[in-house]
Design a protein around this motif. Structure first.
Motif, PDB file in Angstrom:
ATOM      1  N   VAL A  41       0.927  -0.942   0.534  1.00 11.32           N
ATOM      2  CA  VAL A  41       0.064   0.042   0.554  1.00 11.32           C
ATOM      3  C   VAL A  41       1.573   1.277   0.008  1.00 11.32           C
ATOM      4  O   VAL A  41       0.422   2.070  -0.900  1.00 11.32           O
ATOM      5  N   CYS A  42       2.264   1.023   1.023  1.00  8.80           N
ATOM      6  CA  CYS A  42       2.541   2.811   0.474  1.00  8.80           C
ATOM      7  C   CYS A  42       3.535   2.645  -0.711  1.00  8.80           C
ATOM      8  O   CYS A  42       3.379   3.960  -0.842  1.00  8.80           O
ATOM      9  N   GLY A  43       4.037   1.813  -1.343  1.00  8.46           N
ATOM     10  CA  GLY A  43       4.231   2.043  -2.730  1.00  8.46           C
ATOM     11  C   GLY A  43       3.278   1.757  -3.917  1.00  8.46           C
ATOM     12  O   GLY A  43       3.608   3.047  -4.971  1.00  8.46           O
ATOM     13  N   ALA A  44       2.032   1.488  -3.447  1.00  8.46           N
ATOM     14  CA  ALA A  44       0.906   2.398  -4.419  1.00  8.46           C
ATOM     15  C   ALA A  44       0.614   4.015  -4.135  1.00  8.46           C
ATOM     16  O   ALA A  44       0.284   4.481  -4.540  1.00  8.46           O
ATOM     17  N   ILE A  45       0.606   4.336  -3.208  1.00  6.94           N
ATOM     18  CA  ILE A  45       0.511   5.829  -2.345  1.00  6.94           C
ATOM     19  C   ILE A  45       2.021   6.356  -2.932  1.00  6.94           C
ATOM     20  O   ILE A  45       1.921   7.456  -4.007  1.00  6.94           O
ATOM     21  N   LEU A  46       2.981   5.637  -3.688  1.00  9.76           N
ATOM     22  CA  LEU A  46       4.365   6.446  -4.296  1.00  9.76           C
ATOM     23  C   LEU A  46       3.780   6.443  -5.904  1.00  9.76           C
ATOM     24  O   LEU A  46       3.787   7.879  -6.204  1.00  9.76           O
ATOM     25  N   SER A  63      -5.433  -4.683  -9.436  1.00  8.45           N
ATOM     26  CA  SER A  63      -4.255  -4.785  -9.550  1.00  8.45           C
ATOM     27  C   SER A  63      -3.563  -5.259  -7.807  1.00  8.45           C
ATOM     28  O   SER A  63      -2.542  -6.289  -7.668  1.00  8.45           O
ATOM     29  N   ILE A  64      -3.831  -3.719  -7.223  1.00  4.31           N
ATOM     30  CA  ILE A  64      -3.484  -3.960  -5.444  1.00  4.31           C
ATOM     31  C   ILE A  64      -4.473  -5.691  -5.064  1.00  4.31           C
ATOM     32  O   ILE A  64      -3.970  -5.748  -4.358  1.00  4.31           O
ATOM     33  N   VAL A  65      -5.132  -5.233  -5.057  1.00  7.10           N
ATOM     34  CA  VAL A  65      -6.783  -6.566  -4.523  1.00  7.10           C
ATOM     35  C   VAL A  65      -6.211  -7.779  -4.907  1.00  7.10           C
ATOM     36  O   VAL A  65      -5.655  -8.644  -4.310  1.00  7.10           O
ATOM     37  N   GLY A  66      -5.380  -7.993  -6.570  1.00  8.26           N
ATOM     38  CA  GLY A  66      -4.956  -9.173  -6.492  1.00  8.26           C
ATOM     39  C   GLY A  66      -3.915  -9.608  -6.348  1.00  8.26           C
ATOM     40  O   GLY A  66      -3.265 -10.586  -5.917  1.00  8.26           O
ATOM     41  N   ALA A  67      -3.149  -8.690  -5.895  1.00  8.22           N
ATOM     42  CA  ALA A  67      -1.507  -9.097  -4.429  1.00  8.22           C
ATOM     43  C   ALA A  67      -1.955  -9.340  -3.458  1.00  8.22           C
ATOM     44  O   ALA A  67      -1.779  -9.910  -2.746  1.00  8.22           O
ATOM     45  N   PHE A  68      -2.967  -8.412  -3.583  1.00  4.06           N
ATOM     46  CA  PHE A  68      -3.454  -8.991  -1.655  1.00  4.06           C
ATOM     47  C   PHE A  68      -4.170 -10.303  -0.837  1.00  4.06           C
ATOM     48  O   PHE A  68      -3.558 -10.683  -0.344  1.00  4.06           O
TER      49      PHE A  68
END
Length: 146
Positions: A77-82, A109-114
């Motif tokens: 999530v920190c990477g996605a914010i960046l 994509s973040i949901v898939g990674a989660f």
């Protein structure tokens, strides 16, 4: 010992799917495309809060939230914010791209990674990998569509 359906364990993923679907739905009706950036940032900050304070547990035998997966989700999530902060100016000034679709695909994509981080069986991990990779294909095609 039965199947546990603890929906609080997958609350972060449910919120991500609902908000990214909401972004896709209202994207065609709103002319100002800055809304998607702000909705994405609010969602990612909410995800940080949920990852830190939602209790660990299992959802059926396919998904397990523990300390290891929550720590990696927090880094993600920190990477996605960046990524969102860096790509905001790029999308707005250098490419005439529909940013609502970009942020919707980013959230998917973040949901898939989660789901891939918390998956316990091979089918869940495979489906999560597909959910993580398909939006990347669409993002590549989105660059050539405009």
């Amino acid at each position: 010992m039965g199947i546990t359906l603890n929906f609080f364990v997958i609350l972060t993923e449910i919120i991500f799917i609902l908000i990214s679907s909401f972004i896709f739905l209202i994207d065609k009706f709103i002319k100002n495309k800055n809304y998607a950036f702000y909705i994405t940032l609010i969602t990612l900050i909410l995800a940080c809060y949920l990852i830190l304070f939602v209790p660990f547990g299992e959802f059926t035998y396919a998904y397990k939230a523990d300390f290891y997966s929550s720590t990696l989700k927090l880094f993600l999530v920190c990477g996605a914010i960046l990524i969102s902060l860096i790509s905001y100016n790029y999308l707005q000034y250098y490419i005439n791209l529909n940013s609502g679709e970009y942020y919707g695909f980013l959230l998917f994509s973040i949901v898939g990674a989660f789901l891939m981080l918390s998956g316990m069986d091979l089918v869940t991990i495979y489906l999560a990998m597909e959910l993580m990779s398909f939006p990347v294909y669409f993002l590549i095609a989105l660059n050539y569509a405009y």
